[in-house]
Design an enzyme around this catalytic site. Structure first.
Site, PDB file in Angstrom:
ATOM      1  N   ASN A 121       0.801  -1.223   0.000  1.00  0.00           N
ATOM      2  CA  ASN A 121       0.000   0.000   0.000  1.00  0.00           C
ATOM      3  C   ASN A 121       0.831   1.269   0.000  1.00  0.00           C
ATOM      4  O   ASN A 121       0.340   2.342  -0.350  1.00  0.00           O
ATOM      5  CB  ASN A 121      -0.936  -0.001   1.204  1.00  0.00           C
ATOM      6  CG  ASN A 121      -2.349  -0.377   0.805  1.00  0.00           C
ATOM      7  OD1 ASN A 121      -3.070   0.416   0.230  1.00  0.00           O
ATOM      8  ND2 ASN A 121      -2.722  -1.615   1.073  1.00  0.00           N
ATOM      9  N   ASN A 153      -8.238  -9.331   1.359  1.00  0.00           N
ATOM     10  CA  ASN A 153      -9.014  -8.192   0.851  1.00  0.00           C
ATOM     11  C   ASN A 153     -10.386  -8.604   0.314  1.00  0.00           C
ATOM     12  O   ASN A 153     -10.726  -9.789   0.276  1.00  0.00           O
ATOM     13  CB  ASN A 153      -8.203  -7.461  -0.225  1.00  0.00           C
ATOM     14  CG  ASN A 153      -7.944  -8.342  -1.438  1.00  0.00           C
ATOM     15  OD1 ASN A 153      -8.798  -9.119  -1.841  1.00  0.00           O
ATOM     16  ND2 ASN A 153      -6.759  -8.233  -2.023  1.00  0.00           N
ATOM     17  N   CYS A 212      -7.564  -1.053   8.523  1.00  0.00           N
ATOM     18  CA  CYS A 212      -7.108  -1.848   7.385  1.00  0.00           C
ATOM     19  C   CYS A 212      -6.629  -0.829   6.375  1.00  0.00           C
ATOM     20  O   CYS A 212      -5.738  -0.038   6.692  1.00  0.00           O
ATOM     21  CB  CYS A 212      -8.222  -2.747   6.863  1.00  0.00           C
ATOM     22  SG  CYS A 212      -9.833  -1.950   6.673  1.00  0.00           S
ATOM     23  N   SER A 213      -7.213  -0.770   5.192  1.00  0.00           N
ATOM     24  CA  SER A 213      -6.811   0.288   4.268  1.00  0.00           C
ATOM     25  C   SER A 213      -7.673   1.525   4.493  1.00  0.00           C
ATOM     26  O   SER A 213      -7.188   2.581   4.882  1.00  0.00           O
ATOM     27  CB  SER A 213      -6.926  -0.189   2.824  1.00  0.00           C
ATOM     28  OG  SER A 213      -6.032  -1.265   2.616  1.00  0.00           O
ATOM     29  N   ASP A 214      -8.966   1.362   4.274  1.00  0.00           N
ATOM     30  CA  ASP A 214      -9.854   2.517   4.450  1.00  0.00           C
ATOM     31  C   ASP A 214     -10.630   2.476   5.754  1.00  0.00           C
ATOM     32  O   ASP A 214     -11.254   3.455   6.130  1.00  0.00           O
ATOM     33  CB  ASP A 214     -10.832   2.586   3.278  1.00  0.00           C
ATOM     34  CG  ASP A 214     -10.113   2.953   1.989  1.00  0.00           C
ATOM     35  OD1 ASP A 214      -9.377   3.949   1.998  1.00  0.00           O
ATOM     36  OD2 ASP A 214     -10.280   2.225   0.989  1.00  0.00           O
ATOM     37  N   GLY A 215     -10.610   1.342   6.383  1.00  0.00           N
ATOM     38  CA  GLY A 215     -11.277   1.257   7.677  1.00  0.00           C
ATOM     39  C   GLY A 215     -12.778   1.132   7.587  1.00  0.00           C
ATOM     40  O   GLY A 215     -13.488   1.555   8.492  1.00  0.00           O
ATOM     41  N   ASP A 271     -14.188  -1.949   5.949  1.00  0.00           N
ATOM     42  CA  ASP A 271     -14.551  -3.355   5.729  1.00  0.00           C
ATOM     43  C   ASP A 271     -14.024  -4.243   6.863  1.00  0.00           C
ATOM     44  O   ASP A 271     -14.726  -4.552   7.790  1.00  0.00           O
ATOM     45  CB  ASP A 271     -13.993  -3.843   4.382  1.00  0.00           C
ATOM     46  CG  ASP A 271     -14.655  -3.152   3.207  1.00  0.00           C
ATOM     47  OD1 ASP A 271     -15.886  -3.120   3.176  1.00  0.00           O
ATOM     48  OD2 ASP A 271     -13.939  -2.634   2.330  1.00  0.00           O
ATOM     49  N   ARG A 272     -12.757  -4.605   6.746  1.00  0.00           N
ATOM     50  CA  ARG A 272     -12.166  -5.476   7.768  1.00  0.00           C
ATOM     51  C   ARG A 272     -12.201  -4.808   9.145  1.00  0.00           C
ATOM     52  O   ARG A 272     -12.425  -5.465  10.155  1.00  0.00           O
ATOM     53  CB  ARG A 272     -10.722  -5.798   7.385  1.00  0.00           C
ATOM     54  CG  ARG A 272     -10.631  -6.752   6.230  1.00  0.00           C
ATOM     55  CD  ARG A 272      -9.235  -6.863   5.686  1.00  0.00           C
ATOM     56  NE  ARG A 272      -8.958  -5.871   4.659  1.00  0.00           N
ATOM     57  CZ  ARG A 272      -7.968  -5.962   3.763  1.00  0.00           C
ATOM     58  NH1 ARG A 272      -7.163  -7.001   3.790  1.00  0.00           N
ATOM     59  NH2 ARG A 272      -7.779  -5.027   2.862  1.00  0.00           N
ATOM     60  N   LYS A 324     -19.505   0.508   2.930  1.00  0.00           N
ATOM     61  CA  LYS A 324     -20.143   0.907   1.676  1.00  0.00           C
ATOM     62  C   LYS A 324     -21.138  -0.156   1.211  1.00  0.00           C
ATOM     63  O   LYS A 324     -20.896  -0.903   0.267  1.00  0.00           O
ATOM     64  CB  LYS A 324     -19.075   1.142   0.616  1.00  0.00           C
ATOM     65  CG  LYS A 324     -18.036   2.171   1.072  1.00  0.00           C
ATOM     66  CD  LYS A 324     -17.371   2.881  -0.089  1.00  0.00           C
ATOM     67  CE  LYS A 324     -16.694   1.920  -1.029  1.00  0.00           C
ATOM     68  NZ  LYS A 324     -16.112   2.635  -2.180  1.00  0.00           N
TER      69      LYS A 324
END
Lengths: 716, 611
Positions: free
Chosen positions: B296, B321, B383-386, B388-389, B425
């Site tokens: 990332n 992911n 996680c990446s965007d916070g 999902d995971r 989302k």
């Protein structure tokens, strides 16, 4: 690192049963508590008797925490000699299997048990002499061949007070009367008869003293080939179709012999397929089911998955758990056996044909299939006494070679095969799929499986009724001529007090509506016959379409050819099994009627209680099925006490006939391993996988991607 | 009112729709019965079709399409076969066979659904019936993609905006962020509520109300936002009532290839660490596998390095992911629908990796929960965007630590808070009303979370107030578009579309009929941490959800254990009532009345024979 507590010098003596002799002992043995890979444990004495290996905790003062479910014969640190599966010695961190003579003595002893317990004993602090004695003693007494008469069974029987035991409901099938009653119960007495031909075992030592054959079979034919080639009756279905078994002829080199045998068989088939007998279907189980060897190999692999040394082991095998399970083939064997039982049930129930199971000795897979079919079709076999009677009929008296199959005497590994365990595993599938249909619980099945290794009961320690009978007399003991009085495993009070026995009874069991008081007095199980009947015959026949008597008769008359048909032979519609299975499953379940197991992939499960019960990593605090079961028991208790109160209100007399229900206070906190949770984890730390799977070989491109590709560096 | 008059076609009907038994008396009054219709639902078209049932073979029937659902009723079968599919469930509509197609039933439509099934209809070639159905379905199932959007605003095409059902409860009132934080004892002297995001100025995917350290000013927050992906700054999700350790959530730091640092972010994390009054380090759980976190950096993201954050400990949780999860579910569908893989079930199941993913998510959540509870250390999850995971981990950890979330309302609050308000989302992950079935944004992240919850409820059958039906109902309406609950990607969008004014909440349906979703075995236990065992020995495929369309696998309904318990409960209550009556009569007149009334033992046996 082992943190050494100073051993307390205290004399602890093993609790010995009548006839039990202390053979050797060693002190300052350190027993590890199998928990989170730590080296915590306790010091104590390791002893070996002619019955068991026992570890005696030095500070055994912790008796205040008496478990609710305790075996009176085999304690939590006791291993009966027959329960020992394998013994390993640890030499410089290396595990080595111990079998016979030993040159070097290990610093650690690992004992794997057939009931899946694993014991780790450290001998580093024990005197060398004692190490030698205890290790060679344990290996010798548990792993080397033994004479039948040296089984603890005999010492116990001659030393124990004449324990006649309370007469229980189980039918032993050792009298002619028992067989006649069973014939009457199943209404098989019109076409089948109990015979006395084998009195004095003049026909065969493998056959029981009394058994049942079709009425048309003559005494001569029974005698001709020592009972081989004779259809022996197992059970009759409500529609008259019967389940039979036959011991096949061994493959003969000699053409003439095999010709005469074939002619003999043809004669038999002709006799028993004439009316009034139904169309006959045969199933040679040795070709349609896995061999005993396959079963033994599968189970050996399977049980290995549950004999876990430590936490690391547990998580390492967790990663590929499903493929490991599958590679053992054990669940697939269970599935195939259940499927076969459904096929047989279909022939009996829907096709209205007799089914003849054929096997070399008719005492292994025949027992599995015939027992399963009866459990599925006869709701009496789903009561506790009915199930026990079934085991007596098909297995104990039926001549299953428990002694050889369990290899109790360590005579020959080749004969070993977990055939009876296979049955219990199959029955368990039914018990967990249809909880209200069984009077007993899975705990009952688990303790029954454990009882296979407790040599104070004769039930599982003979190969045949003949072997038992000939060893009954105390001839070897000159002074005593009275026959031995053996206990049977069905004497549950011997192992469990009433409180513990309550765990064997299923609170969910949907009892059959009680009959009128006037009918209650009939002979002990005559009325049970009705249980397997559908509520009303007509309703069942029209709705389910199982009965096609008219068409069947038509076919019989036209074809005239009534024999030589095999189950699932090519002249049968291939989907008749599927159709039967699907149509049954599309209807609501009648817990007192026919019960078919679901056998699709996800439905066949691992018997978690039996196989996971000693593994601390697998335990759920306050979880598992016991959590709901405990709530039901609590509620039942409440309802029963209310009932008593009501009775008291009605009349001043106090009703004494209340079932005992175990007291389970604070049930939500029980461990899922209950009632076998002996290894209480001290901490409430969650179990965390130490090795996890990360690989996704086949999807490399996906793995590397980000959730959503956005170049964030541009924003800055 | 509506719900009580239409019990047949609420959530439950989805479950039992594949083949419904007909009436016991044999009369087919259902034949003449109107097809189910919700208030606000209007009929669009109907056609004769052949439903190619994968379990029972071709079924002749008539299909009715409304603005909400596709409904099929067989005309010849006994029992009547019924399909009841909300259009929102449809993922893809394909034509099969062409004008030249031969063979029986080879011409028609193949409909892929988001709920693990496919529906095939064979149609007559004459009369344009296929074209008509295809167009109607496309128009109503994919309003977001439809060209007519220009004429209206897009939302008017979600059935949720046309739904006129009435419920006795208002589900929109279930979650009030302020009262939820108050329940947790917030604000307090170390944590404050900020309205800096009231108009979504700081972060457009966060809720308007946030809880942050008392010692961080709004100005600090703005500076931190600049260093966090999509401005999703670390904010409080949950505080431990005893240890005061907190669970914080955020997105990845914008470290980039050059290894950028941000003093404000570093200081902010230190303030968080100190806020619980312990001297322990702050624990950061990066949900991603290590390699992905490193990768990332190339696009400007990354993770908290040791040099920049000396007072923090970073762990990677190795959860994959959204694309990996999507593929995994696809593989799972392959082995369970329409037929269950027969002989190599276990290795097939393993090859989907679905349960391994579940295991990793649960393992991560256990670590988070354990750190906060027994490690007494505050935890930061991203996680990446916070969205999902991160949402999976925080909500599952909260479920393990806080028994309130194990009640029906508590769970609704949890979903509303950690998922809906914090910008999972839903619209993109589910693809509501969007015909682009191959969209890489779609992923079963929320389903995976519900699966984890189911695994927990399976392991602890007395710990949850809700039952399996509750979870299945949530999943059904995740797709159905009957309620506004899961529509749109963020709170700001939902506010713009006036979702709470113009649509109904799923919780209205559920809370109006709570008994249906209640687990009778539920035992209330306060403040008890509940750690599932994330071992394959205990994880199971959720057969009642993933394989529910297959009549061969269908579980016994109702569950006999549950039924027995309910009977006993009823019996107990009856006894108590009768006992009271008896005591009253016995006290007033001391005459014997036992002969007339039925004895309790008789009653007992009556109940038992009920099976």
């Amino acid at each position: 690192e082992i943190h050494i507590k100073e051993p307390i010098e205290k004399e602890v003596n093993p609790h010995l049963l009548p006839g039990e002799l202390l053979l050797c002992e060693a002190s300052t043995v350190y027993k590890y508590i199998q928990e989170d890979g730590s080296n915590r444990g306790t010091y104590g004495k390791l002893v070996c008797t002619n019955f068991k290996i026992a570890f005696l905790d030095d500070d055994s003062a912790s008796d205040d925490n008496e478990p609710q479910f305790k075996n009176k014969i085999v304690g939590e640190n006791d291993i009966t000699l027959q329960c020992v599966d394998q013994i390993y010695g640890v030499y410089d961190e290396k595990k080595k299997l111990l079998t016979g003579q030993l040159r070097k003595y290990p610093e650690k002893l690992i004992i794997y048990c057939k009931d899946l317990r694993v014991f780790h004993f450290c001998l580093r602090y024990t005197k060398e002499e004692e190490v030698k004695r205890i290790v060679s003693g344990i290996v010798h007494h548990s792993q080397t061949p033994k004479l039948l008469k040296r089984l603890f069974l005999f010492s116990y029987a001659s030393a124990a007070p004449n324990n006649t035991g309370g007469r229980n409901q189980t039918v032993m099938f050792d009298t002619l009367e028992d067989w006649r009653d069973e014939l009457e119960r199943t209404k098989g007495n019109v076409k089948y008869k109990a015979v006395t031909t084998n009195e004095g075992y003049r026909v065969s030592e493998k056959l029981p003293l009394y058994f049942v054959v079709p009425i048309c079979v003559s005494e001569e034919s029974i005698l001709k080939y020592e009972g081989r080639g004779i259809p022996i009756w197992c059970w009759s279905c409500h529609n008259g179709a019967a389940l039979l078994k036959m011991s096949a002829f061994p493959k003969e080199q000699d053409d003439i012999t095999s010709q005469t045998q074939k002619a003999f068989l043809d004669g038999i088939y002709k006799t028993i397929s004439k009316p009034p007998y139904e169309l006959l279907k045969m199933d040679d189980l040795s070709s349609s089911l896995p061999s005993l060897q396959d079963i033994q190999i599968a189970y050996t692999r399977f049980k290995q998955l549950f004999l876990i040394d430590n936490s690391t082991d547990f998580w390492a095998t967790d990663v590929k758990w499903f493929s490991l399970l599958e590679s053992t083939n054990w669940l697939e064997i269970i599935r195939r056996v259940l499927k076969k039982a459904i096929e047989v049930a279909e022939c009996l129930e829907r096709q209205h044909t007799n089914v003849l199971l054929i096997e070399e000795s008719a005492t292994d897979l025949c027992c599995v299939i015939s027992s399963l079919v009866q459990v599925m079709m006869d709701s009496y076999s789903r009561t506790k006494s009915g199930f026990q009677s079934l085991i007596q009929k098909e297995w104990v008296i039926g001549g299953h070679g428990f002694l050889d199959r369990c290899n109790h005497l360590h005579k020959s590994d080749k004969e070993e095969a977990p055939v009876f365990l296979l049955l219990l595993n199959c029955v368990w599938q039914l018990v967990q799929q249809y909880p209200p249909a069984f009077e007993f619980t899975e705990t009952y099945l688990t303790v029954l499986s454990d009882s296979l290794y407790v040599p104070i009961f004769s039930t599982f320690f003979f190969n045949s009724q003949h072997q038992k009978d000939t060893n009954m007399s105390g001839e070897s003991l000159k002074t005593q001529s009275a026959p031995f009085r053996f206990l049977t495993v069905w004497d549950w009070p011997v192992q469990f007090d009433p409180k513990a026995q309550a765990f064997l009874n299923n609170p969910l069991y949907a009892e059959k509506p009680k009959l009128d008081k006037s009918q209650r007095k009939t002979a002990r199980f005559k009325h049970q016959r009705q249980l397997s009947l559908p509520l009303t015959q007509t309703k069942s026949s029209s709705k389910r379409g199982f009965f096609r008597e008219e068409t069947d008769h038509l076919i019989k008359n036209i074809l005239g050819k009534r024999i030589g048909k095999f189950i699932n032979s090519s002249d049968e519609p291939p989907n008749s099994f599927r159709e039967f299975y699907d149509s049954w499953h599309s209807k609501p379940v009648d817990y007192h009627g026919l019960l078919l197991p679901r056998i699709d992939g996800p439905e066949i499960k691992v018997w978690a209680q039996r196989y996971l019960r000693w593994i601390p990593e697998a335990q759920l605090h306050g979880g598992g099925t016991i959590a709901t079961a405990a709530k039901i028991l609590d509620l039942m208790e409440e309802v029963q006490s209310l009932q008593v109160k009501m009775d008291e209100e009605h009349s001043q007399a106090v009703s004494g006939d209340v079932h005992s229900v175990p007291m389970l206070r604070n049930s939500a906190r029980l461990s899922s391993l209950f009632p076998f949770a002996l290894l209480q984890r001290q901490s409430i730390k969650p179990a965390l996988p130490t090795s996890t799977w990360k690989d996704l070989e086949d999807e490399d491109d996906l793995v590397k991607r980000d959730d959503e590709f956005v170049d964030l560096s541009g924003d800055m | 009112m509506a719900s009580s008059s239409t019990p047949k076609y609420n959530s439950n009907s989805l479950e039992s729709s594949s083949s419904k038994r007909t009436l016991k008396d044999g009369t087919n009054w259902e034949q003449n019965e109107e097809i189910p219709r919700l208030p606000g639902e209007t009929r669009v078209t109907d056609k004769d079709v052949i439903y190619m049932c994968p379990f029972n073979g071709p079924v002749k029937g008539r299909v009715y399409i409304t603005n909400y659902r596709l409904y099929l009723r067989s005309v010849e079968n006994d029992p009547v076969v019924v399909l009841n599919v909300p259009l929102g469930v449809i993922s893809r509509i394909e034509k099969m066979g062409g004008a030249s197609s031969r063979g029986e039933n080879s011409y028609g439509l193949d409909i892929t659904c988001k709920d693990m099934r496919n529906l095939r209809f064979a149609l007559k070639q004459e009369g344009h019936s296929r074209r008509d159905i295809f167009e109607v379905l496309t128009k109503y199932a994919f309003p977001q993609s439809h060209n007519l959007v220009t004429a209206f605003t897009s939302y008017s095409f979600f059935f949720a905006f046309a739904n006129e059902e009435k419920f006795s409860e208002n589900g929109w009132m279930v979650y009030n962020p302020m009262s939820e934080y108050r329940r947790q004892g917030l604000p307090n002297e170390r944590w404050r509520v900020t309205f800096i995001n009231e108009h979504y100025g700081l972060c457009d995917t966060y809720p308007s109300l946030l809880v942050v350290p008392y010692n961080a000013t709004d100005d600090d927050l703005k500076k931190v936002a600049a260093f966090r992906s999509r401005n999703r700054i670390p904010v409080l999700s949950w505080i431990h009532p005893e240890t005061q350790a907190v669970i914080m959530r955020c997105s990845q730091p914008l470290v980039g290839m050059s290894g950028k640092r941000n003093k404000d972010d570093e200081r902010y994390l230190d303030i968080i660490r100190e806020a619980n009054g312990q001297i322990s380090k702050l624990t950061i759980y990066d949900a991603r596998p290590n390699v992905n976190a490193v990768a990332n950096k190339a696009t400007g993201g990354g993770y908290e390095g040791e040099d920049a954050y000396p007072n923090a400990e970073l762990f990677f949780l190795d959860i994959h992911n959204i694309h990996v999860m999507r593929e995994s579910l696809k593989k799972l569908k392959d082995i369970v629908y329409p037929n269950v893989e027969e002989s190599h079930w276990l290795s097939s199941l393993e090859s989907t990796h679905w349960l391994e993913h579940i295991k990793l998510v649960l393992t991560g959540a256990i670590q988070v929960a354990d750190k906060v509870s027994s490690g007494r250390s505050s935890v930061l999850v991203h996680c990446s965007d916070g969205w999902d995971r991160t949402a999976q981990l925080t909500s599952l950890a909260m479920l393990m630590l806080d028994s309130y979330y194990r009640t029906i309302e508590g769970f609704e609050v949890l979903v509303q808070k950690e998922w809906i308000s914090f910008g999972h989302k839903f619209a993109s992950r589910i693809g509501h009303g969007d015909k682009n079935h191959a969209d890489a944004d779609r992923s079963p992240i929320f389903l995976q979370f519900i699966d984890c919850v189911w695994q927990m409820s399976k392991q602890f059958p007395t710990a949850f107030e809700f039952n399996e039906q509750f979870l299945i109902t949530i999943l059904d309406h995740l797709y159905s578009c009957r309620f506004g609950t899961f529509l749109y990607n963020s709170e700001s969008l939902r506010e713009k579309e006036k979702v709470t004014e113009k649509t109904l909440s799923l919780w209205s349906l559920i809370n109006s009929e709570k008994s249906k979703y209640t687990n009778p075995f539920y035992t209330k236990e306060l403040n008890r941490a509940l750690y599932p065992v994330a071992s394959m020995r205990h994880l199971e495929l959720w057969v009642n959800y993933y394989i529910r369309w297959n009549p061969r696998i269908r579980q016994q309904q109702p569950n006999p254990v549950e039924q027995r318990y309910m009977e006993l409960l009823a019996l107990r209550d009856d006894y108590i009532r009768r006992l009271e009556e008896l005591q009253i009569t016995n006290n007033s007149k001391i005459s014997n009345s036992s002969a007339s009334s039925a004895s309790p033992s008789q009653m007992m046996s009556q109940v038992q024979t009920h099976f």
